[in-house]
Every structure is written in C-alpha cells, then in structure tokens.
Write an enzyme that holds these catalytic residues in place. Structure first.
Site, mmCIF file in Angstrom:
data_model
loop_
_atom_site.group_PDB
_atom_site.id
_atom_site.type_symbol
_atom_site.label_atom_id
_atom_site.label_comp_id
_atom_site.label_asym_id
_atom_site.label_seq_id
_atom_site.Cartn_x
_atom_site.Cartn_y
_atom_site.Cartn_z
ATOM 1 N N GLU A 303 40.506 58.765 111.331
ATOM 2 C CA GLU A 303 40.334 57.527 110.558
ATOM 3 C C GLU A 303 41.579 56.638 110.596
ATOM 4 O OE1 GLU A 303 38.800 58.682 106.711
ATOM 5 O OE2 GLU A 303 36.877 59.283 107.584
ATOM 6 N N GLU A 431 32.476 63.726 112.426
ATOM 7 C CA GLU A 431 32.577 64.077 110.997
ATOM 8 C C GLU A 431 31.537 63.343 110.171
ATOM 9 O OE1 GLU A 431 36.484 63.847 109.041
ATOM 10 O OE2 GLU A 431 35.449 63.130 107.255
#
Length: 626
Positions: A303, A431
């Site tokens: 991220e 994810e």
C-alpha cells in the site's frame, strides 16, 4: 498486433502451466531471444517524463511491448517461417474432455451444506435450445488469459500467535484444512511480511539493523523461527506436497532509512538508502531459501500510497518506478536473483491503471517487472471509510419503490484495463479481508455476506485476468487480532481461545469453491449467464475437467441450464438442469464419466441428496462452523 503481444511472456524458468506441455508448432523455432536481448529492445524507449496525458503514457507502454516482440521476432527470423511463433511460455491449449457428467458441490445459507457433494447429473443433448433460457453457457475451447497460479493465504505473525494458543492438534487441523490438496482447500501460494506489519504484536526489523550499516551485517530471520512463521510455511509445503509459492512484501523499511525516521506515517524511503534497502530484499530472499521457505515473488511496498498509524512507507508512482529501475532490479540481477518475480503497486484497484501506465511506460523499469498486484479495499458496501454515492432507481415491479445502488471506489474494471494495457505482464490479487471498523468480531461471526464478498471479488477478478488469489491472515483470534494498533479484521478461520476451537467462517467455504476445483495451470474459458443474479466463472483444468463456479446472492432460487458447447456432437451443446438456491454457491465439475441414476424415490421427490451411508465422513471444517 495484440496477439503478438499476448504471446510475449516475461515469465522465465518455470512454466506457469505447472507441467503442461506447450502445444507443438511446425516448423520448430530456434531458441527465443534471451532476457538480455529482450531487454535491449526496450533501450531506446524512455519514460514519458513530463508528458501528462494518460494516453501518451499508455501508448509508450504499448510501444515497449511492440519493441520486445520485434526483438524476439528478429532473433527468431533465421531459418524460421516469417511470423511464426513457438515459445515455451506461451499458454498451452488444454484439450477438453468429451463431457458426459457434471458433479456438483454446494454451500447454502440456512442449510447444513458446506462444500457438500451432491449426486452427479447427466449432460443431455435434448435440452431447450433457446439462448435466452435461464442458463450458464460455457465454451471450453475458447481459452483466455494465462494459466492459473493458485489460491492461498498470508503467513502473518497474528496467524501463528492466534493458532498457537489452541494447541498442536488444532494447529495441525487448520493447516490441513488449508493446504491438504485432497481434504482441504488445496492452497498452493501465500504471502509473508518482510519485517513487522499491523498484524504483528509490535514493530520490529529483520535483525538488529544499526543505522548506517549499509552492508546489513546483523540481518537475521531468527525471529521468524521464534514466531513460528517459518515452521508454519515449511509445514504448509509438506502438507501441500510442493513448495508454497511465496510473495514477500514489506510494510516499512527500518526507520533510519526513512524521511521521518519512524515505522508509521507518511515517510518516504531516503534517496541515500535506496541501495541498502534493495540489498535488504536480496538478504531476505536468500535467507528464506536457506531456511526451507523459498520466495517466489516480491512486491516493492505494501500500500505505497497509504499513510497509516501502523507500518507504512509512501512511494509516488515515479519513486516506485525509479527504485525498481535504478536499484531493486539491478541489485537482484547482480545477486543471481533475476528469476525472482517483481511486482508493484500492491494497493487498491482504484488507482491501478494509472500506476501501471506510468510504471510500464519506462522501458528500463518495465524490463525488471513481472507484474502487478492489488487489494480490494474501497467498497462502501462493506467498509465505513470510502466515499459513497447512491444511484437511485424506481422499482417498476414494486409500486415505484425507491431503491439505490451504492457506488464507491471498488474499481473492478481496472484489472481488465491493466490486462489490456500490458497483456505480456501478470496480475495477482495479494490482499483482501473484512475490516471491523470498531465493531466487535462477534457481530460478524457466521456472516454469510462476507463469504459472498469474497466470491464476488474472486469471480470478477478471475474474469478480468487475475492469475492468483491470496487472502489476508490465514487465521485470527476471537477479537480479530492480534493487531498492535487495533486495526482488527475478520478471517476465514477464527481461533476462538474462549471456546478453545477453530471456527470456520463462510469465507472459508466460499474460497474453497474455487481453490479445491480450479487447480494450478487451469485456463479460463469463455462463459456467460443469461440471468444477472447468477455470477459465474469457468476454468478448464490441466486434466481436461471443466470447473464452473456459480453464485446466487439473491433471496430467491434461480434454477438454470448449464450448457457446455460441444465440438463434434449432433447438437451445439450438452446441458444439465441445475438448482441455485437462494444465498448459495455451487461448483460444477464436468468430466467424461457416466452419472449414476438417482433412485426412483429421489426422482419423485425432485430433490437429490447424498444418503448418509454413501456420504464421505465430514471434514473438521465442515463440522466446526461459525
């Protein structure tokens, strides 16, 4: 043009088809261009630099693909038929069986069906032929995309801590439930965090890495042994009977390598530390291999656009691109790790096309990149933080009752758009989980909608070109942790330390409808549904069996004809009538065997159920539910 580009693959070494022999071609081509020669084709193409229009960046990325194709064609020209191709990494065509029988496995809310095997049905040639009948149509010879890599979950500190508390017997039970190819979900891939993440009990690094030590003399993975992460990975491989293909991702470099000198927040990687951080990946991969847990791929940063209260590091698109081009890629190659897969982005779908266009436009960076990975967060139907917009409708069948569709930033179409941008590259979902957002986990235990969320995402992403799906934590405790900043979530398996047992959630069974029956090397095939409530994907496995997954999220049953196109038969397709009860998911496996006739009583009742005497014993994950 795109057919040529599609045939160009950056995957080297092992064939993604997991042992399937590529189709032969005549005449046999000379050996294809080496990686260095393919990379040389990119040398004249520079990054977009100050060019702003996305179309220019996408055009440059496409031009890089064209140049790579040209390089291989030029290498292959001597003695070869012009325009012919024969590459070991071109996806092989799988020959379908002559389908005669369809076996059924179903999971249904409000019943005891949990990946429940149902009696098989015969595929008939006298089914109704109207295309608008309630139906799912599958065309097995229309194979698209790249071979499936597999399904899996993440080996986190939280997973080992929560599972360890239940003792060895439950530990072994859960591991078999996930990784046993015959009696479990058959996971073959996974993810592991480099250093600590939010689902750790504290922030830590890989050894005592002292500031200024650019040789990383104290690098160590001993803590992974202490935490049982490495033993868990080794056990998973033993149960799966093959190495787990591991994706390794960092959440944060050591604080002294960052602009704000802390694990969390919006700090960036210091320019002066880019070289030593690239070396850190090398050390991690080499040491994991020594300890019996070889790394298959790495992502640059988890991220990279999220400033969090837990471990995080910000990379702009150009920073991530330049780090790959100038440091990570060259360092991996210099240390004999050229075959390691490098992925970027590792963030949500909403921004992935822009990120891909910018990154792939730089040919020097792109030559080191195997593909892109992403997460699913940003859907306001399931999360409290993303912006939400209501698109209103009047229900004409319910007295003009106002209804609305909720829009956010889920970005499902972006996966397909990236696949179209660079069909020579690869796509992995890395994810996804259900955030609790302050709610106690007890409110979500047994929540059927969470299983449906997983299937919704898996179906959409597989149909858009996704090659592998990795769930987040393999398991968590009864609070949705441990998580050192309270960012608790749900998981497919909850280790209830109060009840002293593992509690399998609908998420687990819904993933199983894909992972148990769509195996590594499978090819996605063309399929469609004539009813919007039926969400479907279909794959042809390497053994020729066809697996079709159909989900019905609605509160009404929707029965349908499963129609499978034939090649040489007297009819254009064979078909079987299938029930899709409300809030259910069914996996249909077609093969060339003969279906046994159901009993007369079952025919009269119209309900086919497995009798107690014939049913196989229930697995633990079918008994210990919710």
């Amino acid at each position: 043009f795109w057919l040529k580009v599609f045939q160009l693959r950056s995957l080297r070494g092992r064939n993604d088809a997991r042992g399937v022999t590529p189709r032969p071609c005549a005449p046999q081509m000379p050996s294809a261009a080496s990686p260095k020669e393919e990379h040389a084709a990119h040398d004249g193409l520079k990054a977009c630099g100050g060019v702003d229009p996305p179309s220019a960046m996408m055009a440059t990325a496409a031009a890089a693909a064209v140049a790579a194709v040209a390089a291989v064609d030029a290498k292959s020209a001597g003695g070869a038929v012009a325009g012919s191709w024969c590459r070991a990494d071109v996806p092989p065509v799988i020959k379908p069986m002559s389908f005669r029988r369809v076996s059924m496995v179903r999971t249904q809310m409000g019943s005891k069906e949990r990946l429940q095997a149902l009696p098989a049905a015969t595929l008939r040639m006298d089914a109704p032929s109207l295309s608008q009948d309630a139906s799912v149509f599958v065309f097995p010879r229309a194979q698209a995309g790249k071979p499936l890599i597999g399904f899996g979950g993440s080996f986190t500190e939280a997973a080992t801590v929560s599972l360890r508390k239940l003792g060895k017997e439950t530990w072994d039970e859960v591991m078999k439930a996930y990784f046993d190819p015959d009696h479990g979900l058959g996971y073959t891939i996974g993810r592991v965090h480099i250093g600590s993440c939010d689902f750790s009990e504290s922030s830590w690094t890989c050894g005592d890495l002292q500031e200024g030590d650019h040789e990383l003399k104290n690098f160590s993975l001993d803590y992974y042994e202490t935490l049982d992460i490495l033993p868990m990975i080794r056990q998973a491989a033993a149960i799966a009977k093959e190495p787990i293909q591991l994706l390794a991702s960092p959440w944060s470099p050591p604080p002294w390598m960052k602009t704000k000198r802390q694990f969390h927040g919006d700090g960036h990687l210091l320019e002066s530390c880019r070289g030593v951080w690239a070396l850190h990946y090398v050390k991690f991969v080499q040491e994991m291999a020594k300890r019996g847990a070889p790394i298959w791929a790495i992502s640059v940063q988890n991220e990279p656009e999220a400033s969090q209260i837990w471990e995080s590091c910000i990379y702009t698109a150009t920073e991530e691109r330049d780090f790959i081009r100038d440091h990570l890629g060259p360092t991996l190659h210099e240390n004999g790790l050229a075959d390691l897969k490098v992925l970027f982005w590792d963030h949500n779908r909403d921004g992935m096309l822009e990120r891909a266009a910018i990154t792939y436009a730089d040919a020097e960076a792109a030559k080191y990149i195997w593909g892109m990975c992403w997460h699913w967060y940003g859907d306001p139907r399931f999360e409290s933080w993303p912006p939400r917009h209501e698109v209103s409708f009047s229900d004409r069948q319910q007295g003009e009752k106002r209804i609305f569709e909720l829009k956010g930033r889920a970005g499902f179409d972006n996966v397909r758009k990236v696949a179209e941008l660079r069909p020579d590259k690869h796509l992995i979902f890395s994810e996804g989980c259900q955030e609790l957002s302050g709610r106690p986990l007890s409110q979500l235990m047994g929540d059927w909608k969470l299983g449906e969320r997983y299937a919704l995402n898996i179906i959409n992403d597989l149909n858009s070109g996704c090659e592998g799906f990795i769930d987040w934590n393999l398991c968590l405790d009864e609070t949705g942790g441990p998580n050192h900043v309270g960012n608790t979530c749900s998981a497919a398996v909850i280790c209830d330390n109060v009840a002293k047992r593992a509690r399998y959630q609908p998420i687990f069974w819904y993933i199983g409808h894909f992972s148990r029956y769509i195996r590594p090397g499978a090819r996605r095939v063309a399929c469609s549904t004539s009813r919007d409530t039926l969400e479907v994907t279909a794959f042809l496995n390497v053994d020729g069996k066809l697996s079709v997954v159909v989900m019905n999220q609605s509160d009404l049953e929707e029965s349908f004809w499963l129609k499978i196109a034939t090649e040489d038969g007297p009819e254009p397709f064979t078909a079987a009538w299938i029930d899709a009860p409300a809030r259910s998911i069914v996996t249909l496996v077609a093969d060339d065997q003969v279906a046994e006739d159901p009993s007369v009583l079952e025919r009269i009742r119209g309900v086919f159920t497995t009798t107690t005497s014939d049913a196989p014993p229930l697995e633990p994950w079918q008994r210990h539910s919710q």
